[in-house]
Motif scaffolding. Structure first.
Motif, PDB file in Angstrom:
ATOM      1  N   UNK A  32       0.827  -1.207   0.000  1.00 45.38           N
ATOM      2  CA  UNK A  32       0.000   0.000   0.000  1.00 45.38           C
ATOM      3  C   UNK A  32       0.863   1.260   0.000  1.00 45.38           C
ATOM      4  N   UNK A  33       1.978   1.245   0.728  1.00 45.68           N
ATOM      5  CA  UNK A  33       2.855   2.422   0.764  1.00 45.68           C
ATOM      6  C   UNK A  33       3.459   2.696  -0.614  1.00 45.68           C
ATOM      7  N   UNK A  34       3.871   1.642  -1.316  1.00 47.18           N
ATOM      8  CA  UNK A  34       4.416   1.827  -2.667  1.00 47.18           C
ATOM      9  C   UNK A  34       3.349   2.343  -3.624  1.00 47.18           C
ATOM     10  N   UNK A  35       2.124   1.792  -3.526  1.00 47.43           N
ATOM     11  CA  UNK A  35       1.047   2.249  -4.396  1.00 47.43           C
ATOM     12  C   UNK A  35       0.642   3.682  -4.123  1.00 47.43           C
ATOM     13  N   UNK A  36       0.619   4.076  -2.849  1.00 50.87           N
ATOM     14  CA  UNK A  36       0.247   5.457  -2.496  1.00 50.87           C
ATOM     15  C   UNK A  36       1.277   6.447  -3.022  1.00 50.87           C
ATOM     16  N   UNK A  37       2.566   6.124  -2.901  1.00 49.73           N
ATOM     17  CA  UNK A  37       3.600   7.029  -3.414  1.00 49.73           C
ATOM     18  C   UNK A  37       3.490   7.196  -4.930  1.00 49.73           C
ATOM     19  N   UNK A  38       3.183   6.114  -5.629  1.00 52.65           N
ATOM     20  CA  UNK A  38       3.021   6.190  -7.085  1.00 52.65           C
ATOM     21  C   UNK A  38       1.804   7.041  -7.451  1.00 52.65           C
ATOM     22  N   UNK A  39       0.681   6.825  -6.752  1.00 56.58           N
ATOM     23  CA  UNK A  39      -0.545   7.539  -7.078  1.00 56.58           C
ATOM     24  C   UNK A  39      -0.428   9.037  -6.796  1.00 56.58           C
ATOM     25  N   UNK A  40       0.253   9.394  -5.717  1.00 60.63           N
ATOM     26  CA  UNK A  40       0.353  10.818  -5.379  1.00 60.63           C
ATOM     27  C   UNK A  40       1.240  11.575  -6.364  1.00 60.63           C
ATOM     28  N   UNK A  41       2.240  10.907  -6.908  1.00 58.09           N
ATOM     29  CA  UNK A  41       3.040  11.564  -7.950  1.00 58.09           C
ATOM     30  C   UNK A  41       2.255  11.650  -9.244  1.00 58.09           C
ATOM     31  N   UNK A  42       1.562  10.566  -9.609  1.00 63.46           N
ATOM     32  CA  UNK A  42       0.743  10.597 -10.817  1.00 63.46           C
ATOM     33  C   UNK A  42      -0.384  11.612 -10.709  1.00 63.46           C
ATOM     34  N   UNK A  43      -0.877  11.852  -9.494  1.00 63.91           N
ATOM     35  CA  UNK A  43      -1.967  12.821  -9.314  1.00 63.91           C
ATOM     36  C   UNK A  43      -1.545  14.218  -9.746  1.00 63.91           C
ATOM     37  N   UNK A  44      -0.250  14.538  -9.591  1.00 63.71           N
ATOM     38  CA  UNK A  44       0.221  15.862 -10.012  1.00 63.71           C
ATOM     39  C   UNK A  44       0.114  16.063 -11.515  1.00 63.71           C
ATOM     40  N   UNK A  45       0.103  15.000 -12.276  1.00 61.96           N
ATOM     41  CA  UNK A  45      -0.014  15.106 -13.731  1.00 61.96           C
ATOM     42  C   UNK A  45      -1.430  14.965 -14.254  1.00 61.96           C
ATOM     43  N   UNK A  46      -2.427  14.900 -13.378  1.00 58.35           N
ATOM     44  CA  UNK A  46      -3.812  14.755 -13.824  1.00 58.35           C
ATOM     45  C   UNK A  46      -4.286  15.929 -14.687  1.00 58.35           C
ATOM     46  N   UNK A  47      -3.955  17.197 -14.356  1.00 60.40           N
ATOM     47  CA  UNK A  47      -4.353  18.285 -15.271  1.00 60.40           C
ATOM     48  C   UNK A  47      -3.767  18.125 -16.663  1.00 60.40           C
ATOM     49  N   UNK A  48      -2.543  17.608 -16.766  1.00 65.15           N
ATOM     50  CA  UNK A  48      -1.941  17.394 -18.084  1.00 65.15           C
ATOM     51  C   UNK A  48      -2.669  16.297 -18.852  1.00 65.15           C
ATOM     52  N   UNK A  49      -3.131  15.264 -18.138  1.00 67.26           N
ATOM     53  CA  UNK A  49      -3.837  14.171 -18.797  1.00 67.26           C
ATOM     54  C   UNK A  49      -5.122  14.671 -19.451  1.00 67.26           C
ATOM     55  N   UNK A  50      -5.937  15.413 -18.706  1.00 67.49           N
ATOM     56  CA  UNK A  50      -7.212  15.875 -19.242  1.00 67.49           C
ATOM     57  C   UNK A  50      -7.024  17.025 -20.227  1.00 67.49           C
ATOM     58  N   UNK A  51      -5.961  17.817 -20.062  1.00 62.37           N
ATOM     59  CA  UNK A  51      -5.660  18.830 -21.074  1.00 62.37           C
ATOM     60  C   UNK A  51      -5.312  18.157 -22.405  1.00 62.37           C
ATOM     61  N   UNK A  52      -4.504  17.099 -22.348  1.00 59.28           N
ATOM     62  CA  UNK A  52      -4.174  16.362 -23.563  1.00 59.28           C
ATOM     63  C   UNK A  52      -5.412  15.698 -24.156  1.00 59.28           C
ATOM     64  N   UNK A  53      -6.300  15.196 -23.299  1.00 59.88           N
ATOM     65  CA  UNK A  53      -7.540  14.578 -23.786  1.00 59.88           C
ATOM     66  C   UNK A  53      -8.389  15.578 -24.562  1.00 59.88           C
ATOM     67  N   UNK A  54      -8.540  16.793 -24.015  1.00 58.76           N
ATOM     68  CA  UNK A  54      -9.337  17.819 -24.700  1.00 58.76           C
ATOM     69  C   UNK A  54      -8.676  18.254 -26.007  1.00 58.76           C
ATOM     70  N   UNK A  55      -7.340  18.394 -26.011  1.00 58.21           N
ATOM     71  CA  UNK A  55      -6.639  18.805 -27.239  1.00 58.21           C
ATOM     72  C   UNK A  55      -6.723  17.726 -28.312  1.00 58.21           C
ATOM     73  N   UNK A  56      -6.571  16.453 -27.915  1.00 54.57           N
ATOM     74  CA  UNK A  56      -6.714  15.369 -28.891  1.00 54.57           C
ATOM     75  C   UNK A  56      -8.132  15.295 -29.439  1.00 54.57           C
ATOM     76  N   UNK A  57      -9.117  15.541 -28.580  1.00 59.10           N
ATOM     77  CA  UNK A  57     -10.507  15.520 -29.034  1.00 59.10           C
ATOM     78  C   UNK A  57     -10.776  16.639 -30.041  1.00 59.10           C
TER      79      UNK A  57
END
Length: 543
Positions: free
Chosen positions: A217-242
């Protein structure tokens, strides 16, 4: 003199009613140069040729407000007409009926886009498994699954962007289409920020509550919290690709996927040996940032190219490149989410059903769960073919729906369904060969291999039906049937989940029962969607 001046002003504004220079019902229309003295204008004014004497109605404006129902004046010059319609003139490509090659080329590009997320997760798993520890690899599983599931649920932003953008382009409203794109980028950034907060906070803490071992769980939480910082980039890319897909451009998003994949591989090779699972998360964020920057540059250049047309009235440019990201108005936000929220509801219904399959198999046996995991991952990879044809329907169909003749739209629908049925058969054949001929790639356990071979037929049937079903779903979304789709998905899911859970326990082979019930679910979806599309086309023909 005052009457002549007012008539000249009305002619300049293109709102002269029929018979302004003659009695009602007569054809005594004089050219503007004969009716108005040359001194009435400060600049030379060259009239177009007068209309023939044959009486006919002129088409009213399609606009609203004070100019609703006002007839077009025959005295508009070509310069005024060009300057007024420069911003909203439909492109030639939008009005052309797509060929089979156009649809296949577009769908192949979209297929690569949909493979991007599982491909990036697979690259992370490969590097973490090679250079990290077993605990980190185990923590990568739930962390990647949660991040990808939430990103998939919010792909409704991309669906709404493609739908609205393609519809505006089909109507010839280029300025409105650009505003849809800029509003979608702002909405994507905002929703991405909210998603990042949710992933870093409540969702990450769920790993410990769900009974996962503390180290995993500690390894998964560390991965998720770093990936969470890139969530705006993910949805920005989704809107631009659309936006690119709404412009019928699948090449640029495919190029972005390749850039992102190369950047992620290089980032994992540099960071994972030093930082482990955290390095994989940072490499993914760097690849997403590079993709978003590339897409924004492409969209900005395209915006400048579309803003070059000739100057309008009094030398003022008819089009100017607006900002890349704009704050949407309340009305625009309501219109956007009126399309996005039904799609989100339908996606949640799909997620509920697919998770119910895994939950039912988990209660059968460990061997069944292992075989189900392999088959489910194969299904997720091969089902992207159907998703790509659904996106093609949303990109191409709006241009045919705005025409008064319903026959082009019906021809395109038949073309899409026929192509998707053929490629669904090819897709199903390839997917069935893996568990039949190459089970040793996935496992060396003979019991799991036997279970994989026994489920090859329902896997193939499910993919065959899924391809056509997703094409019909894209057609319904293009026709504005999102709320109806949301209701159908939730009714089907709520009725299906109890049958799956209790039927798998009562059946002698719960594993096969679950997969054959998935085929029945696909049949129900395809029949329901086909009836809805058929009724809509029948009503359009009668209308």
């Amino acid at each position: 003199r005052h009457l002549v001046a007012l008539s000249a002003l009305a002619a300049r504004l293109a709102i002269l009613p029929r018979g302004a220079f003659g009695s009602c019902g007569e054809s005594r229309r004089l050219p503007l140069s004969a009716a108005v003295p040359s001194t009435a204008f400060a600049t030379p004014y060259q009239p177009v040729a007068a209309r023939p004497s044959k009486r006919r109605r002129s088409a009213p404006f399609a606009g609203r407000g004070h100019f609703a129902g006002v007839r077009r004046s025959p005295y508009l010059t070509s310069e005024l007409a060009a300057s007024r319609d420069a911003a909203d003139r439909p492109a030639k490509a939008v009005t052309a009926e797509p060929t089979v090659w156009d649809l296949l080329r577009f769908a192949s590009g979209v297929f690569g886009i949909y493979l991007a997320t599982p491909a990036l997760s697979l690259v992370d798993s490969a590097f973490v498994g090679r250079y990290g520890s077993t605990v980190q690899l185990a923590g990568l599983g739930p962390g990647t699954a949660l991040c990808d599931s939430f990103s998939y649920a919010l792909s409704c932003i991309g669906v709404a962007t493609t739908n609205l953008y393609a519809t505006r382009l089909a109507r010839g409203q280029r300025t409105a289409a650009r505003r849809v794109a800029s509003d979608a980028l702002a909405i994507g950034l905002t929703c991405g920020a909210v998603l990042g907060v949710v992933l870093a906070g409540p969702v990450a803490s769920l790993l410990g509550v769900l009974g996962v071992e503390p180290s995993v769980a500690a390894a998964g939480v560390s991965y998720m919290r770093i990936r969470a910082a890139g969530s705006p980039l993910v949805l920005l890319t989704t809107a631009a690709q659309a936006t690119c897909l709404g412009d019928r451009d699948s090449t640029t998003p495919m190029l972005v996927v390749l850039i992102s994949a190369v950047a992620n591989v290089l980032g994992d090779a540099l960071l994972v040996p030093k930082y482990g699972i955290a390095g994989a998360a940072w490499a993914t964020i760097a690849a997403q940032a590079l993709s978003a920057a590339f897409l924004l540059v492409v969209l900005r250049r395209r915006q400048h190219r579309q803003a070059i047309p000739a100057s309008g009235i009094l030398g003022v440019p008819a089009q100017q490149p607006g900002p890349m990201v704009t704050v949407p108005s309340r009305r625009a936000t309501k219109r956007f989410f009126s399309v996005a929220l039904p799609v989100l509801t339908a996606l949640l219904g799909k997620i509920l059903f697919m998770n119910a399959l895994s939950l039912a198999v988990a209660r059968v046996s460990t061997v069944a769960l292992a075989a189900h995991q392999v088959l489910l991952q194969q299904f997720y990879v091969f089902c992207k073919v159907g998703d790509s044809f659904g996106s093609a329907a949303q990109a191409y169909l709006p241009a045919e729906l705005v025409k008064r003749d319903p026959k082009p739209a019906s021809r395109l629908i038949k073309k899409l369904v026929g192509i998707s049925a053929f490629w669904g058969g090819v897709d199903a054949l390839l997917a069935a060969l893996l568990p039949l001929l190459a089970t040793s790639i996935f496992t060396h356990d003979p019991l799991v291999q036997l279970a994989l071979k026994s489920a090859a037929l329902p896997l193939a049937l499910g993919l065959l039906l899924h391809c056509t079903t997703l094409t019909l779903e894209g057609i319904l979304l293009a026709c504005g049937r999102g709320p109806w789709l949301a209701k159908v998905y939730w009714v089907n899911s709520l009725l299906s989940v109890p049958i799956i859970i209790f039927g798998s326990q009562a059946s002698s082979n719960g594993f096969l029962f679950v997969w054959y019930f998935m085929v029945i679910w696909q049949v129900c979806r395809m029949v329901t969607f086909s009836i809805r599309v058929g009724l809509d086309r029948f009503r359009a023909d009668r209308k």
